[in-house]
Design a protein around this motif. Structure first.
Motif, PDB file in Angstrom:
ATOM      1  N   VAL A   1      15.965  64.997  36.648  1.00  0.00           N
ATOM      2  CA  VAL A   1      16.352  66.404  36.523  1.00  0.00           C
ATOM      3  C   VAL A   1      16.141  66.880  35.090  1.00  0.00           C
ATOM      4  CG1 VAL A   1      18.283  68.028  36.648  1.00  0.00           C
ATOM      5  CG2 VAL A   1      17.987  66.307  38.447  1.00  0.00           C
ATOM      6  N   GLU A   2      16.528  66.052  34.121  1.00  0.00           N
ATOM      7  CA  GLU A   2      16.356  66.434  32.724  1.00  0.00           C
ATOM      8  C   GLU A   2      14.879  66.526  32.352  1.00  0.00           C
ATOM      9  OE1 GLU A   2      18.727  63.443  30.829  1.00  0.00           O
ATOM     10  OE2 GLU A   2      20.491  64.758  30.727  1.00  0.00           O
ATOM     11  N   GLN A   3      14.039  65.679  32.945  1.00  0.00           N
ATOM     12  CA  GLN A   3      12.601  65.757  32.682  1.00  0.00           C
ATOM     13  C   GLN A   3      12.018  67.030  33.273  1.00  0.00           C
ATOM     14  OE1 GLN A   3      10.447  63.740  30.753  1.00  0.00           O
ATOM     15  NE2 GLN A   3       9.293  65.626  31.130  1.00  0.00           N
ATOM     16  N   VAL A   4      12.453  67.372  34.478  1.00  0.00           N
ATOM     17  CA  VAL A   4      11.995  68.629  35.091  1.00  0.00           C
ATOM     18  C   VAL A   4      12.417  69.813  34.236  1.00  0.00           C
ATOM     19  CG1 VAL A   4      12.386  70.191  37.039  1.00  0.00           C
ATOM     20  CG2 VAL A   4      11.837  67.789  37.468  1.00  0.00           C
ATOM     21  N   TRP A   5      13.633  69.784  33.716  1.00  0.00           N
ATOM     22  CA  TRP A   5      14.108  70.864  32.857  1.00  0.00           C
ATOM     23  C   TRP A   5      13.258  70.965  31.591  1.00  0.00           C
ATOM     24  CZ3 TRP A   5      15.735  75.314  32.042  1.00  0.00           C
ATOM     25  CH2 TRP A   5      16.371  75.718  30.863  1.00  0.00           C
ATOM     26  N   ALA A   6      12.901  69.829  31.011  1.00  0.00           N
ATOM     27  CA  ALA A   6      12.022  69.834  29.839  1.00  0.00           C
ATOM     28  C   ALA A   6      10.664  70.436  30.196  1.00  0.00           C
ATOM     29  CB  ALA A   6      11.852  68.409  29.295  1.00  0.00           C
ATOM     30  N   ASP A   7      10.143  70.087  31.382  1.00  0.00           N
ATOM     31  CA  ASP A   7       8.874  70.660  31.839  1.00  0.00           C
ATOM     32  C   ASP A   7       8.994  72.178  32.004  1.00  0.00           C
ATOM     33  OD1 ASP A   7       7.669  68.179  31.884  1.00  0.00           O
ATOM     34  OD2 ASP A   7       7.973  67.865  34.038  1.00  0.00           O
TER      35      ASP A   7
ATOM     36  N   GLY B   1       6.835  75.414  30.564  1.00  0.00           N
ATOM     37  CA  GLY B   1       6.012  76.147  31.525  1.00  0.00           C
ATOM     38  C   GLY B   1       5.284  75.273  32.519  1.00  0.00           C
ATOM     39  N   ARG B   2       5.775  74.050  32.722  1.00  0.00           N
ATOM     40  CA  ARG B   2       5.155  73.142  33.687  1.00  0.00           C
ATOM     41  C   ARG B   2       6.036  72.988  34.917  1.00  0.00           C
ATOM     42  NH1 ARG B   2       4.668  70.213  28.831  1.00  0.00           N
ATOM     43  NH2 ARG B   2       6.350  68.842  29.485  1.00  0.00           N
ATOM     44  N   TYR B   3       5.403  72.884  36.082  1.00  0.00           N
ATOM     45  CA  TYR B   3       6.144  72.656  37.311  1.00  0.00           C
ATOM     46  C   TYR B   3       5.258  71.947  38.316  1.00  0.00           C
ATOM     47  CZ  TYR B   3       3.654  76.742  39.210  1.00  0.00           C
ATOM     48  OH  TYR B   3       2.674  77.629  39.628  1.00  0.00           O
TER      49      TYR B   3
ATOM     50  N   CYS C   1      13.486  73.927  41.176  1.00  0.00           N
ATOM     51  CA  CYS C   1      14.713  73.931  41.971  1.00  0.00           C
ATOM     52  C   CYS C   1      15.771  73.037  41.343  1.00  0.00           C
ATOM     53  CB  CYS C   1      14.408  73.476  43.397  1.00  0.00           C
ATOM     54  SG  CYS C   1      15.853  73.113  44.407  1.00  0.00           S
ATOM     55  N   TYR C   2      15.363  71.915  40.755  1.00  0.00           N
ATOM     56  CA  TYR C   2      16.322  71.003  40.135  1.00  0.00           C
ATOM     57  C   TYR C   2      17.131  71.711  39.048  1.00  0.00           C
ATOM     58  CZ  TYR C   2      14.665  66.523  42.139  1.00  0.00           C
ATOM     59  OH  TYR C   2      14.372  65.475  42.968  1.00  0.00           O
ATOM     60  N   ALA C   3      16.441  72.478  38.214  1.00  0.00           N
ATOM     61  CA  ALA C   3      17.137  73.210  37.156  1.00  0.00           C
ATOM     62  C   ALA C   3      17.983  74.330  37.741  1.00  0.00           C
ATOM     63  CB  ALA C   3      16.128  73.770  36.154  1.00  0.00           C
ATOM     64  N   GLY C   4      17.461  74.987  38.769  1.00  0.00           N
ATOM     65  CA  GLY C   4      18.204  76.078  39.403  1.00  0.00           C
ATOM     66  C   GLY C   4      19.485  75.608  40.057  1.00  0.00           C
ATOM     67  N   GLU C   5      19.453  74.414  40.656  1.00  0.00           N
ATOM     68  CA  GLU C   5      20.665  73.870  41.263  1.00  0.00           C
ATOM     69  C   GLU C   5      21.772  73.709  40.228  1.00  0.00           C
ATOM     70  OE1 GLU C   5      18.832  71.152  44.926  1.00  0.00           O
ATOM     71  OE2 GLU C   5      19.127  70.267  42.940  1.00  0.00           O
ATOM     72  N   VAL C   6      21.390  73.251  39.045  1.00  0.00           N
ATOM     73  CA  VAL C   6      22.386  73.075  37.988  1.00  0.00           C
ATOM     74  C   VAL C   6      22.871  74.434  37.489  1.00  0.00           C
ATOM     75  CG1 VAL C   6      22.808  72.130  35.690  1.00  0.00           C
ATOM     76  CG2 VAL C   6      21.399  70.850  37.311  1.00  0.00           C
ATOM     77  N   ALA C   7      21.938  75.355  37.306  1.00  0.00           N
ATOM     78  CA  ALA C   7      22.287  76.686  36.784  1.00  0.00           C
ATOM     79  C   ALA C   7      23.259  77.423  37.692  1.00  0.00           C
ATOM     80  CB  ALA C   7      21.018  77.509  36.599  1.00  0.00           C
ATOM     81  N   TYR C   8      23.080  77.285  39.003  1.00  0.00           N
ATOM     82  CA  TYR C   8      23.908  78.019  39.962  1.00  0.00           C
ATOM     83  C   TYR C   8      25.086  77.204  40.490  1.00  0.00           C
ATOM     84  CZ  TYR C   8      20.102  81.456  40.137  1.00  0.00           C
ATOM     85  OH  TYR C   8      19.163  82.415  39.822  1.00  0.00           O
ATOM     86  N   GLY C   9      25.209  75.956  40.055  1.00  0.00           N
ATOM     87  CA  GLY C   9      26.262  75.084  40.568  1.00  0.00           C
ATOM     88  C   GLY C   9      27.572  75.226  39.810  1.00  0.00           C
TER      89      GLY C   9
END
Length: 267
Positions: free
Chosen positions: A96-102, A106-108, A124-132
């Motif tokens: 999840v932290e790697q996806v957030w770094a990406d 601007g990478r996905y 979505c991984y970052a969004g789950e944390v943001a909205y959780g």
């Protein structure tokens, strides 16, 4: 029920490997109904003690370990508590932290995942944390990550909006399928084209898109979007026709919608 869920979260963080627990889904966003599931993101790092997790779930519950539900949804368990569904959803915190770094760069990625017909979009991984809602977080790592993800990254926004070019490409491909009366191919092209546009529109509004479910209903209410966007999409996908002539007419309407939306995104 809320107290039961909070107690469950406190037990979960005592499982070796579990870092924290996050309430997600409609319950976290305040959009739930009385019968809505309780979705618990179980964030772990390194080796996860599956035996301890299974002991906590109980002998009648099947717990899928990391990767058991696919490369992106990962694993977890489906429980029933007082007649209400409670879902444990495993999340590898390092990933999840790697996806957030990406995302910040601007990478996905878009991965193949059962249950996600549009694919699993890694932001979505970052969004789950943001909205959780953080329920249990002894190390404060989830709390810190949630604070970071509250600000939508501009590089990600730019790339997701730029990626809307695929919708135009798909409509072009659908034109050839329509001439052959290939209903399946046309349907797949148009549904993906709409999905790509919706992802871009969420980014345009600096809003995290968690999955396909309900995404159109949210997208059509975005400020600045023409009010006929939703009805036009439903018209396209709900009655595309079966003959070459009908499919060609549907694709022509889709092309117009895509072109208008791209003008908005590139505005």
């Amino acid at each position: 029920m809320r107290q039961i869920i909070e107690d469950m979260a406190e037990h979960l963080v005592k499982v070796p490997g579990v870092i924290g627990v996050l309430l997600g889904g409609s319950r976290a966003r305040g959009e739930h109904r009385p019968e809505s599931d309780w979705d618990l993101g179980v964030y772990y790092r390194g080796g996860l003690d599956l035996a301890a997790l299974r002991a906590l779930a109980g002998p009648e519950v099947e717990v899928a370990g990391p990767g058991g539900w696919g490369p992106w949804v990962n694993g977890g368990a489906w429980l029933r508590v007082d007649g209400i569904a409670v879902d444990w959803i495993l999340r590898d915190l390092d990933r999840v932290e790697q996806v957030w770094a990406d995302c910040r760069e601007g990478r996905y990625e878009v991965g193949v995942q059962a249950g996600h017909p549009l694919g699993f979009w890694s932001p979505c991984y970052a969004g789950e944390v943001a909205y959780g809602q953080v329920l249990a977080d002894p190390t404060r790592e989830l709390t810190s990550l949630r604070r970071q993800t509250e600000v939508y990254p501009e590089p990600l926004r730019e790339q997701l909006m730029a990626g809307a070019w695929e919708a135009e490409f798909l409509v072009g491909a659908a034109t050839k399928g329509a001439a052959r009366a290939d209903s399946l191919y046309v349907s797949l092209c148009l549904s993906r084209a709409v999905g790509v546009l919706v992802q871009a529109l969420f980014a345009w509004d600096r809003r995290w898109c968690l999955n396909e479910k309900g995404a159109l209903e949210v997208a059509e209410r975005l400020p600045g979007l023409p009010g006929d966007f939703g009805p036009r999409v439903r018209g396209l996908l709900g009655s595309q026709g079966g003959t070459a002539e009908q499919l060609t007419a549907t694709v022509a309407r889709a092309r117009a919608l895509v072109e208008e939306t791209l003008v908005l995104l590139r505005g």
